[in-house]
Design a protein around this motif. Structure first.
Motif, mmCIF file in Angstrom:
data_model
loop_
_atom_site.group_PDB
_atom_site.id
_atom_site.type_symbol
_atom_site.label_atom_id
_atom_site.label_comp_id
_atom_site.label_asym_id
_atom_site.label_seq_id
_atom_site.Cartn_x
_atom_site.Cartn_y
_atom_site.Cartn_z
ATOM 1 N N ALA A 105 0.814 -1.216 0.000
ATOM 2 C CA ALA A 105 0.000 0.000 0.000
ATOM 3 C C ALA A 105 0.848 1.266 0.000
ATOM 4 C CB ALA A 105 -0.919 -0.001 1.215
ATOM 5 N N ALA A 106 0.394 2.228 -0.777
ATOM 6 C CA ALA A 106 0.950 3.587 -0.774
ATOM 7 C C ALA A 106 -0.250 4.523 -0.762
ATOM 8 C CB ALA A 106 1.834 3.823 -1.988
ATOM 9 N N SER A 123 5.833 -2.958 -7.222
ATOM 10 C CA SER A 123 5.523 -4.381 -7.363
ATOM 11 C C SER A 123 4.119 -4.542 -7.927
ATOM 12 C CB SER A 123 5.628 -5.072 -6.003
ATOM 13 O OG SER A 123 4.681 -4.526 -5.108
ATOM 14 N N PRO A 124 3.814 -5.693 -8.531
ATOM 15 C CA PRO A 124 2.482 -5.896 -9.118
ATOM 16 C C PRO A 124 1.347 -5.780 -8.105
ATOM 17 C CG PRO A 124 4.012 -7.563 -9.913
ATOM 18 C CD PRO A 124 4.716 -6.832 -8.817
ATOM 19 N N ASP A 125 1.630 -6.038 -6.815
ATOM 20 C CA ASP A 125 0.575 -5.988 -5.804
ATOM 21 C C ASP A 125 0.408 -4.599 -5.186
ATOM 22 O OD1 ASP A 125 2.917 -5.828 -4.325
ATOM 23 O OD2 ASP A 125 2.193 -7.111 -2.711
ATOM 24 N N ALA A 126 1.146 -3.617 -5.662
ATOM 25 C CA ALA A 126 1.071 -2.281 -5.081
ATOM 26 C C ALA A 126 -0.317 -1.669 -5.299
ATOM 27 C CB ALA A 126 2.138 -1.381 -5.683
ATOM 28 N N LYS A 127 -0.780 -0.946 -4.284
ATOM 29 C CA LYS A 127 -2.068 -0.252 -4.350
ATOM 30 C C LYS A 127 -1.868 1.194 -3.924
ATOM 31 C CE LYS A 127 -4.108 -2.966 -1.458
ATOM 32 N NZ LYS A 127 -5.162 -3.558 -0.585
ATOM 33 N N PHE A 128 -2.611 2.087 -4.563
ATOM 34 C CA PHE A 128 -2.418 3.519 -4.348
ATOM 35 C C PHE A 128 -3.756 4.180 -4.048
ATOM 36 C CE2 PHE A 128 0.646 1.743 -7.228
ATOM 37 C CZ PHE A 128 1.853 2.284 -6.849
ATOM 38 N N ARG A 156 -8.237 15.521 -10.833
ATOM 39 C CA ARG A 156 -9.651 15.839 -10.587
ATOM 40 C C ARG A 156 -10.424 14.572 -10.205
ATOM 41 N NH1 ARG A 156 -11.875 20.750 -12.534
ATOM 42 N NH2 ARG A 156 -10.296 22.127 -13.449
ATOM 43 N N ARG A 157 -10.061 13.467 -10.772
ATOM 44 C CA ARG A 157 -10.742 12.217 -10.418
ATOM 45 C C ARG A 157 -10.248 11.677 -9.075
ATOM 46 N NH1 ARG A 157 -11.177 6.488 -13.844
ATOM 47 N NH2 ARG A 157 -11.929 5.239 -12.078
ATOM 48 N N TYR A 158 -8.949 11.472 -8.952
ATOM 49 C CA TYR A 158 -8.449 10.705 -7.816
ATOM 50 C C TYR A 158 -8.376 11.518 -6.522
ATOM 51 C CZ TYR A 158 -7.731 7.096 -11.218
ATOM 52 O OH TYR A 158 -7.956 6.156 -12.191
ATOM 53 N N PHE A 159 -8.257 12.838 -6.611
ATOM 54 C CA PHE A 159 -8.352 13.663 -5.407
ATOM 55 C C PHE A 159 -9.780 13.622 -4.851
ATOM 56 C CE2 PHE A 159 -4.763 17.043 -5.438
ATOM 57 C CZ PHE A 159 -3.824 16.105 -5.846
ATOM 58 N N LEU A 160 -10.767 13.549 -5.749
ATOM 59 C CA LEU A 160 -12.163 13.694 -5.345
ATOM 60 C C LEU A 160 -12.838 12.373 -4.983
ATOM 61 C CD1 LEU A 160 -13.298 16.337 -7.997
ATOM 62 C CD2 LEU A 160 -12.218 16.698 -5.771
ATOM 63 N N THR A 161 -12.420 11.285 -5.616
ATOM 64 C CA THR A 161 -13.070 9.999 -5.345
ATOM 65 C C THR A 161 -12.405 9.226 -4.220
ATOM 66 O OG1 THR A 161 -11.700 8.800 -6.953
ATOM 67 C CG2 THR A 161 -13.764 9.795 -7.767
ATOM 68 N N ALA A 162 -11.117 9.481 -3.992
ATOM 69 C CA ALA A 162 -10.346 8.728 -2.990
ATOM 70 C C ALA A 162 -10.425 7.223 -3.247
ATOM 71 C CB ALA A 162 -10.797 9.059 -1.578
ATOM 72 N N GLU A 163 -10.557 6.842 -4.507
ATOM 73 C CA GLU A 163 -10.634 5.421 -4.838
ATOM 74 C C GLU A 163 -9.243 4.810 -4.863
ATOM 75 O OE1 GLU A 163 -11.454 4.886 -9.330
ATOM 76 O OE2 GLU A 163 -11.923 6.995 -8.944
ATOM 77 N N ILE A 164 -9.199 3.532 -4.567
ATOM 78 C CA ILE A 164 -7.940 2.790 -4.630
ATOM 79 C C ILE A 164 -7.683 2.385 -6.076
ATOM 80 C CG2 ILE A 164 -6.782 0.655 -3.933
ATOM 81 C CD1 ILE A 164 -8.351 0.830 -1.303
ATOM 82 N N PHE A 165 -6.449 2.562 -6.535
ATOM 83 C CA PHE A 165 -6.104 2.085 -7.879
ATOM 84 C C PHE A 165 -4.834 1.246 -7.814
ATOM 85 C CE2 PHE A 165 -4.584 6.432 -7.377
ATOM 86 C CZ PHE A 165 -3.282 6.427 -7.858
ATOM 87 N N LYS A 166 -4.719 0.342 -8.761
ATOM 88 C CA LYS A 166 -3.651 -0.651 -8.755
ATOM 89 C C LYS A 166 -2.427 -0.160 -9.533
ATOM 90 C CE LYS A 166 -6.858 -4.529 -8.227
ATOM 91 N NZ LYS A 166 -7.347 -5.800 -8.813
ATOM 92 N N ALA A 167 -1.403 -0.996 -9.513
ATOM 93 C CA ALA A 167 -0.132 -0.616 -10.114
ATOM 94 C C ALA A 167 -0.262 -0.323 -11.608
ATOM 95 C CB ALA A 167 0.905 -1.707 -9.880
ATOM 96 N N ASP A 168 -1.085 -1.091 -12.326
ATOM 97 C CA ASP A 168 -1.211 -0.848 -13.763
ATOM 98 C C ASP A 168 -1.807 0.525 -14.046
ATOM 99 O OD1 ASP A 168 -3.688 -1.595 -12.780
ATOM 100 O OD2 ASP A 168 -4.208 -2.865 -14.494
ATOM 101 N N LYS A 169 -2.740 0.968 -13.194
ATOM 102 C CA LYS A 169 -3.313 2.304 -13.354
ATOM 103 C C LYS A 169 -2.285 3.377 -12.978
ATOM 104 C CE LYS A 169 -6.753 3.475 -14.487
ATOM 105 N NZ LYS A 169 -7.232 4.011 -15.795
#
Length: 255
Positions: A105-106, A123-128, A156-169
């Motif tokens: 996690a980051a 790493s492939p399992d990293a989450k942001f 604009r998307r990720y500051f506002l949604t606070a959603e988790i995204f994976k390493a590929d994103k």
């Protein structure tokens, strides 16, 4: 110590060492990070690696620390936030190349550390996650660096949604440069590439990016870039690099 610094073979390695709290940082960790980054920048090193012990790179701000700060007044919170701003500025302005190694996690402020580094491997399992708004907060101090890394539109998307995204994103967004099953190998390969290059040219190239990025292409910028290449061509390392190339030999910084 919450943070460890080791220097070997002209490479400084800074390791967050709070695995029991997923390497979350508090006021003491922030001060220690500022101190060790400053120490590293003052040494004869060619690269700096930022990494963490344990399963996760960093959960961002320590919840216990944030809870204690919530009881303080504006002035105390402002002074505290200035320390975090100093950390980000110190890391972003290291003269040597900086490499971030990310696993697990980051979250939150950890994305600021990643965005402040020149190169990032995950790493492939990293989450942001830019998780601040979930807590009624905003990613204010890290925002200049994260927005520069991923752009206004994606922020604009990720500051506002606070959603988790994976390493590929994260790779698609430009927050990281590569996903690797062998993080240590990828980081070492990047270090070796840096060490094969002219030390002064690497520093000058990093300065060039900072001075040229997002600037209007006008006569002033043209003159600045012309001056930079002219200066480095006549420098000791510039002359050595060109001579080595034409003489088909390794330059002296590789010997």
């Amino acid at each position: 110590m919450s943070v460890n610094l080791t220097i070997s073979n002209k490479v400084a390695t800074i390791t967050l060492n709070r695995p029991q709290v997923h390497n979350a940082f508090d006021d003491i960790t922030i001060i220690q990070l500022i101190d060790v980054i400053t120490q590293a920048c003052e040494q004869d090193v060619r690269a700096l690696v930022l990494k963490s012990e344990g399963r996760h790179f960093s959960a961002g701000a320590d919840l216990g620390w944030m809870k204690s700060m919530a009881d303080n007044d504006f002035d105390d919170n402002f002074a505290d936030s200035q320390q975090l701003a100093k950390l980000m500025h110190t890391l972003a302005n290291c003269p040597m190349p900086t490499i971030c190694q990310i696993q697990g996690a980051a979250f939150g402020g950890a994305l600021g550390l990643i965005a402040c580094c020149d190169i990032a491997f995950a790493s492939p399992d990293a989450k942001f996650c830019l998780s601040e708004v979930k807590l009624g907060l905003i990613p204010a101090v890290i925002s200049p660096y994260v927005i520069k890394a991923i752009g206004e539109r994606q922020s604009r998307r990720y500051f506002l949604t606070a959603e988790i995204f994976k390493a590929d994103k994260a790779l698609e967004l430009g927050l990281i440069h590569e996903i690797s099953d062998e993080l240590e190998t990828s980081v070492n390969d990047a270090i070796n590439n840096i060490l094969n290059n002219s030390p002064k040219a690497v520093i000058a190239a990093k300065e060039l990016i900072q001075d040229v990025a997002n600037k209007e292409i006008n006569q002033t910028l043209q003159d600045l870039t012309a001056e930079r290449i002219a200066s480095i061509r006549v420098s000791v390392e510039g002359q050595e690099g060109l001579s080595a190339f034409f003489e088909k030999r390794a330059p002296n910084w590789q010997q």
